[in-house]
Scaffold this active site. Structure first.
Site, PDB file in Angstrom:
ATOM      1  N   HIS A  75     -25.494  31.373  36.747  1.00  0.00           N
ATOM      2  CA  HIS A  75     -24.100  31.763  36.534  1.00  0.00           C
ATOM      3  C   HIS A  75     -23.603  31.332  35.151  1.00  0.00           C
ATOM      4  O   HIS A  75     -24.206  30.487  34.468  1.00  0.00           O
ATOM      5  CB  HIS A  75     -23.212  31.150  37.614  1.00  0.00           C
ATOM      6  CG  HIS A  75     -23.197  29.641  37.578  1.00  0.00           C
ATOM      7  ND1 HIS A  75     -22.472  28.915  36.654  1.00  0.00           N
ATOM      8  CD2 HIS A  75     -23.827  28.730  38.359  1.00  0.00           C
ATOM      9  CE1 HIS A  75     -22.648  27.627  36.857  1.00  0.00           C
ATOM     10  NE2 HIS A  75     -23.468  27.485  37.887  1.00  0.00           N
ATOM     11  N   GLU A 112     -26.644  25.833  45.170  1.00  0.00           N
ATOM     12  CA  GLU A 112     -27.128  24.757  44.315  1.00  0.00           C
ATOM     13  C   GLU A 112     -27.576  23.556  45.125  1.00  0.00           C
ATOM     14  O   GLU A 112     -27.227  23.389  46.301  1.00  0.00           O
ATOM     15  CB  GLU A 112     -26.022  24.362  43.322  1.00  0.00           C
ATOM     16  CG  GLU A 112     -26.364  23.248  42.326  1.00  0.00           C
ATOM     17  CD  GLU A 112     -27.577  23.521  41.444  1.00  0.00           C
ATOM     18  OE1 GLU A 112     -28.691  23.695  41.996  1.00  0.00           O
ATOM     19  OE2 GLU A 112     -27.419  23.527  40.206  1.00  0.00           O
TER      20      GLU A 112
END
Length: 273
Positions: free
Chosen positions: A8, A82
């Site tokens: 990202h 994550e």
């Protein structure tokens, strides 16, 4: 397999180096610009093929792929979230090492969070569930540590060897099959590595020889990195790349066997001038 790993764009916490796991931050204005700029990078890597897109549930990942592949259907999957940083969420590495001198996430993991093998197990579940079909490219939109561990597992390395693979914000890496070998075709490329020429944009790679020699422990298994380039990169520069990589491989105690493949078009770390 053609696995395209996207990290990202920028957030407020990536700017300050704070570990960001489950905290659901949005992209900064720069992060949104970075994400939109990934569109030609992904177009280059996808080569006109329609991908399956899997994204982390975090809004920074969803915003990134929405801007990079506008209008494309995506599957939201917590498997590609994550690393769970547990007690270290929101802290910087400096702050963590004040609490735990010598801490190494690859070895020690995070108290009340995940270990590196835990994250590797999630990567394996993803690879087992969506990659074997292989009829479409797979785009995985994820985060810094998970992207590195996923790259390692995709080429058969233990999760801790994710430390070998850099992953900056708004970057693209590629794992693909070539001549029956599973290869790292591209690593840590971003929109700044698109070179305009008379032949149109040329994708360059953020991979560097230094990233190979900066690793910690090494496995005994040998793997191949296929360093490739487009015709805008001169033979002389290609030889410089090969020489630098060969020296780094030697320093990395034989982890990688370098193969330079001029017929491919995915990877180069130097541009013609």
């Amino acid at each position: 397999m053609r696995l395209i790993i996207v990290r990202h764009g920028e957030t407020d916490w990536t700017l300050t180096g704070r570990y960001t796991g489950g905290t659901d931050l949005a992209l900064t204005a720069k992060g949104r610009t970075q994400a939109a700029a990934l569109a030609p990078v992904l177009a280059n890597v996808l080569r006109g093929r329609d991908p399956v897109v899997v994204t982390s549930p975090r809004q920074r990942a969803i915003q990134t792929i929405t801007l990079a592949l506008p209008g494309h259907q995506m599957d939201i999957d917590p498997l590609v979230a994550e690393f769970d940083y547990g007690d270290y969420e929101g802290l910087t590495g400096e702050h963590i090492r004040r609490r735990a001198p010598g801490w190494d996430i690859w070895r020690d993991g995070c108290p009340h969070g995940e270990s590196t093998p835990d994250v590797g197990t999630r990567a394996d579940r993803l690879l087992a569930g969506v990659v074997p079909d292989g009829t479409q490219p797979l785009v995985v939109v994820t985060h810094g540590h998970f992207s590195r561990i996923l790259a390692a597992r995709a080429i058969g390395l233990a999760p801790k060897y994710g430390r070998l693979f850099a992953s900056t914000t708004a970057s693209v890496s590629l794992v693909e099959d070539h001549d029956s070998e599973r290869c790292l075709g591209l690593c840590n490329a971003d929109s700044g590595l698109l070179q305009n020429s008379t032949h149109g944009p040329t994708l360059q790679s953020g991979w560097t020889a230094e990233s190979l020699s900066a690793a910690g422990d090494r496995p005994t298994t040998r793997h191949k990195i296929f360093a490739t380039w487009k015709n805008q990169v001169s033979l002389a520069h290609s030889l410089v790349l090969a020489d630098a990589a060969t020296r780094a491989v030697s320093e990395a105690e034989g982890l990688f066997e370098l193969s330079v493949c001029p017929s491919m078009t995915a990877l180069a770390s130097v541009a013609d001038t």
